[in-house]
Design a protein around this motif. Structure first.
Motif, PDB file in Angstrom:
ATOM      1  N   ASP A 101       0.829  -1.208   0.000  1.00 54.12           N
ATOM      2  CA  ASP A 101       0.000   0.000   0.000  1.00 54.12           C
ATOM      3  C   ASP A 101       0.861   1.256   0.000  1.00 54.12           C
ATOM      4  OD1 ASP A 101      -2.419  -1.321  -0.055  1.00 54.12           O
ATOM      5  OD2 ASP A 101      -2.677  -1.319   2.122  1.00 54.12           O
ATOM      6  N   LEU A 102       1.948   1.226   0.764  1.00 50.68           N
ATOM      7  CA  LEU A 102       2.843   2.382   0.834  1.00 50.68           C
ATOM      8  C   LEU A 102       3.652   2.549  -0.451  1.00 50.68           C
ATOM      9  CD1 LEU A 102       4.184   1.783   4.453  1.00 50.68           C
ATOM     10  CD2 LEU A 102       2.822   3.765   3.737  1.00 50.68           C
ATOM     11  N   TYR A 103       4.070   1.426  -1.025  1.00 45.05           N
ATOM     12  CA  TYR A 103       4.938   1.427  -2.211  1.00 45.05           C
ATOM     13  C   TYR A 103       4.361   0.451  -3.247  1.00 45.05           C
ATOM     14  CZ  TYR A 103       7.940   3.460   1.345  1.00 45.05           C
ATOM     15  OH  TYR A 103       8.441   4.234   2.359  1.00 45.05           O
ATOM     16  N   PRO A 104       3.240   0.824  -3.880  1.00 42.77           N
ATOM     17  CA  PRO A 104       2.599  -0.088  -4.840  1.00 42.77           C
ATOM     18  C   PRO A 104       3.582  -0.572  -5.906  1.00 42.77           C
ATOM     19  CG  PRO A 104       1.176   1.781  -4.384  1.00 42.77           C
ATOM     20  CD  PRO A 104       2.488   2.088  -3.735  1.00 42.77           C
ATOM     21  N   ARG A 105       3.504  -1.842  -6.184  1.00 40.04           N
ATOM     22  CA  ARG A 105       4.444  -2.426  -7.135  1.00 40.04           C
ATOM     23  C   ARG A 105       4.266  -1.851  -8.541  1.00 40.04           C
ATOM     24  NH1 ARG A 105       4.654  -8.773  -5.087  1.00 40.04           N
ATOM     25  NH2 ARG A 105       4.171  -8.316  -2.900  1.00 40.04           N
ATOM     26  N   ARG A 106       3.080  -1.365  -8.861  1.00 38.22           N
ATOM     27  CA  ARG A 106       2.844  -0.798 -10.195  1.00 38.22           C
ATOM     28  C   ARG A 106       3.618   0.498 -10.406  1.00 38.22           C
ATOM     29  NH1 ARG A 106      -1.622   0.470  -7.144  1.00 38.22           N
ATOM     30  NH2 ARG A 106      -2.249   2.686  -7.116  1.00 38.22           N
ATOM     31  N   TRP A 107       4.099   1.124  -9.315  1.00 38.62           N
ATOM     32  CA  TRP A 107       4.906   2.335  -9.456  1.00 38.62           C
ATOM     33  C   TRP A 107       6.337   2.027  -9.873  1.00 38.62           C
ATOM     34  CZ3 TRP A 107       3.566   5.303  -4.275  1.00 38.62           C
ATOM     35  CH2 TRP A 107       2.211   5.678  -4.299  1.00 38.62           C
ATOM     36  N   ALA A 108       6.762   0.781  -9.769  1.00 38.81           N
ATOM     37  CA  ALA A 108       8.137   0.412 -10.096  1.00 38.81           C
ATOM     38  C   ALA A 108       8.350   0.432 -11.601  1.00 38.81           C
ATOM     39  CB  ALA A 108       8.459  -0.968  -9.540  1.00 38.81           C
ATOM     40  N   GLU A 109       9.589   0.664 -12.010  1.00 43.65           N
ATOM     41  CA  GLU A 109       9.945   0.581 -13.420  1.00 43.65           C
ATOM     42  C   GLU A 109       9.694  -0.840 -13.927  1.00 43.65           C
ATOM     43  OE1 GLU A 109      10.904   2.924 -15.450  1.00 43.65           O
ATOM     44  OE2 GLU A 109      11.236   4.583 -14.049  1.00 43.65           O
ATOM     45  N   GLU A 110       9.421  -0.950 -15.229  1.00 48.35           N
ATOM     46  CA  GLU A 110       9.087  -2.248 -15.809  1.00 48.35           C
ATOM     47  C   GLU A 110      10.204  -3.261 -15.619  1.00 48.35           C
ATOM     48  OE1 GLU A 110       7.965  -3.960 -20.241  1.00 48.35           O
ATOM     49  OE2 GLU A 110       7.377  -1.917 -19.711  1.00 48.35           O
ATOM     50  N   TRP A 111      11.454  -2.790 -15.639  1.00 47.80           N
ATOM     51  CA  TRP A 111      12.594  -3.697 -15.527  1.00 47.80           C
ATOM     52  C   TRP A 111      12.874  -4.104 -14.082  1.00 47.80           C
ATOM     53  CZ3 TRP A 111      15.873  -1.393 -12.179  1.00 47.80           C
ATOM     54  CH2 TRP A 111      15.870   0.004 -12.125  1.00 47.80           C
ATOM     55  N   ASP A 112      12.242  -3.447 -13.144  1.00 46.42           N
ATOM     56  CA  ASP A 112      12.563  -3.636 -11.735  1.00 46.42           C
ATOM     57  C   ASP A 112      11.918  -4.912 -11.185  1.00 46.42           C
ATOM     58  OD1 ASP A 112      13.800  -2.992  -9.383  1.00 46.42           O
ATOM     59  OD2 ASP A 112      12.523  -1.270  -8.911  1.00 46.42           O
ATOM     60  N   ARG A 113      12.435  -5.379 -10.054  1.00 48.19           N
ATOM     61  CA  ARG A 113      11.885  -6.562  -9.395  1.00 48.19           C
ATOM     62  C   ARG A 113      11.684  -6.222  -7.919  1.00 48.19           C
ATOM     63  NH1 ARG A 113      11.230  -7.085 -13.834  1.00 48.19           N
ATOM     64  NH2 ARG A 113      11.831  -8.732 -15.278  1.00 48.19           N
ATOM     65  N   VAL A 114      10.433  -5.977  -7.550  1.00 47.24           N
ATOM     66  CA  VAL A 114      10.117  -5.512  -6.203  1.00 47.24           C
ATOM     67  C   VAL A 114       9.080  -6.435  -5.559  1.00 47.24           C
ATOM     68  CG1 VAL A 114      10.639  -3.110  -6.796  1.00 47.24           C
ATOM     69  CG2 VAL A 114       8.291  -3.948  -7.028  1.00 47.24           C
ATOM     70  N   GLY A 115       8.848  -6.214  -4.273  1.00 46.99           N
ATOM     71  CA  GLY A 115       7.877  -7.006  -3.537  1.00 46.99           C
ATOM     72  C   GLY A 115       8.545  -8.111  -2.748  1.00 46.99           C
ATOM     73  N   LEU A 116       7.762  -9.117  -2.388  1.00 44.50           N
ATOM     74  CA  LEU A 116       8.257 -10.213  -1.561  1.00 44.50           C
ATOM     75  C   LEU A 116       9.130 -11.149  -2.389  1.00 44.50           C
ATOM     76  CD1 LEU A 116       8.011 -11.412   1.330  1.00 44.50           C
ATOM     77  CD2 LEU A 116       6.214 -12.894   0.412  1.00 44.50           C
ATOM     78  N   VAL A 117      10.323 -11.419  -1.883  1.00 44.51           N
ATOM     79  CA  VAL A 117      11.259 -12.316  -2.557  1.00 44.51           C
ATOM     80  C   VAL A 117      11.180 -13.719  -1.968  1.00 44.51           C
ATOM     81  CG1 VAL A 117      13.706 -12.728  -3.085  1.00 44.51           C
ATOM     82  CG2 VAL A 117      12.802 -10.393  -3.071  1.00 44.51           C
ATOM     83  N   CYS A 118      11.119 -13.808  -0.641  1.00 46.50           N
ATOM     84  CA  CYS A 118      10.986 -15.104   0.013  1.00 46.50           C
ATOM     85  C   CYS A 118      10.360 -14.908   1.384  1.00 46.50           C
ATOM     86  CB  CYS A 118      12.325 -15.834   0.122  1.00 46.50           C
ATOM     87  SG  CYS A 118      13.551 -15.022   1.172  1.00 46.50           S
ATOM     88  N   GLY A 119       9.792 -15.985   1.893  1.00 45.34           N
ATOM     89  CA  GLY A 119       9.130 -15.948   3.195  1.00 45.34           C
ATOM     90  C   GLY A 119       7.698 -16.422   3.085  1.00 45.34           C
ATOM     91  N   ARG A 120       7.263 -17.207   4.064  1.00 46.82           N
ATOM     92  CA  ARG A 120       5.891 -17.714   4.076  1.00 46.82           C
ATOM     93  C   ARG A 120       4.969 -16.694   4.719  1.00 46.82           C
ATOM     94  NH1 ARG A 120       5.602 -22.783   2.268  1.00 46.82           N
ATOM     95  NH2 ARG A 120       7.437 -24.140   2.422  1.00 46.82           N
ATOM     96  N   GLY A 121       3.848 -16.440   4.055  1.00 46.79           N
ATOM     97  CA  GLY A 121       2.942 -15.393   4.488  1.00 46.79           C
ATOM     98  C   GLY A 121       2.410 -15.557   5.893  1.00 46.79           C
ATOM     99  N   GLY A 122       2.282 -16.784   6.346  1.00 50.55           N
ATOM    100  CA  GLY A 122       1.726 -17.015   7.672  1.00 50.55           C
ATOM    101  C   GLY A 122       2.720 -16.871   8.800  1.00 50.55           C
TER     102      GLY A 122
END
Length: 274
Positions: free
Chosen positions: A13-34
């Motif tokens: 919500d603070l840093y929406p992934r759609r704001w990232a450049e197309e070439w970029d790789r953002v968000g969760l890389v690893c880790g179980r949500g629970g």
């Protein structure tokens, strides 16, 4: 205690992934949500030293600015590459990893807001505003333009930058007349020489960024562009960690900020000095 999924949703919500450049790789890389998250470490770079720092501090999550896996890989063999080894270490330690990169660069507040604040700039606006209608009037965009509360010479502004930014071996350097008066300043956290024309168009007196190269800087100055201040990449982005740490503190019991200097340069010597 929050789960990793809850924290990931808040960061999205603070840093929406759609704001990232197309070439970029953002968000969760690893880790179980629970998984429960009690302690977080904020870092600029995911490198062996910062991963060790997170493990030794008993963190369950690293929030990083620079992506660990920016380009496609075909193997995560821990014996073949340090990134594969880091991914195995993170997973085996139960450590989550989340990245906010170019989406944090353009956010408001974001990377360049934190940099501008360190220099004491006020009345901020984007150096290059985001064009989509959702961003109109939001203050979002690449870099920031602001004004000083008092006129400084370029030499005095350089001194202020050196004191305000985290120390690195390379320090900071400037290009231009040391006595040039500076009232307005543009800043861009990280590599910013692709925005030299934007700084000139903004009509500022000086532009502070990182990773300035010889030819673009020389050509910019030959066109009577703003004076330049060049700092270490890590140093211009480290201030943002304080912003994201404060945001995370509303969700997590304990948020740490890494001050490990991950700038790659370790020795600096002036010519002719023994």
């Amino acid at each position: 205690m929050r789960t990793l999924s809850e924290i990931t949703a808040a960061l999205d919500d603070l840093y929406p992934r759609r704001w990232a450049e197309e070439w970029d790789r953002v968000g969760l890389v690893c880790g179980r949500g629970g998984n429960s998250v009690r302690k977080v470490l904020c870092v600029v770079d995911v490198v062996p030293a910062t991963v060790i720092e997170a493990i030794e501090a008993d963190c369950e999550l690293i929030v990083a600015h620079h992506p660990l896996l920016l380009r496609g890989v075909s193997s995560l063999d821990p014996a073949a590459d340090y990134k594969g080894d880091l991914v195995h270490t993170l997973i085996e330690s139960g450590m989550g990893l989340y990245v906010a990169h170019t989406n944090a660069d353009v956010a408001a507040p974001g990377v360049s807001d934190a940099l501008a604040e360190r220099l004491g700039l006020i009345d901020l606006r984007p150096l290059r505003p985001l064009p989509a209608p959702e961003h109109h009037g939001s203050g979002r965009g690449i870099g920031r333009v602001g004004r000083l509360t008092e006129t400084l010479s370029l030499a005095a502004l350089l001194e202020r930058a050196a004191k305000a930014l985290p120390a690195t071996v390379g320090g900071v350097r400037a290009a231009g007349d040391p006595d040039r008066p500076v009232d307005t300043v543009a800043v861009c956290g990280g590599a910013g020489d692709s925005y030299l024309a934007d700084a000139a168009e903004a009509g500022v007196d000086a532009y502070l960024t990182a990773d300035l190269r010889h030819h673009p800087a020389s050509e910019h100055l030959s066109r009577s562009g703003p004076a330049l201040i060049d700092a270490a990449h890590w140093a211009t982005e480290r201030p943002w960690l304080d912003i994201v740490a404060e945001q995370l503190s509303r969700l997590v019991d304990d948020v740490l900020v890494s001050d490990l200097d991950t700038d790659p340069w370790t020795i600096h010597q002036k010519p002719g000095v023994n």
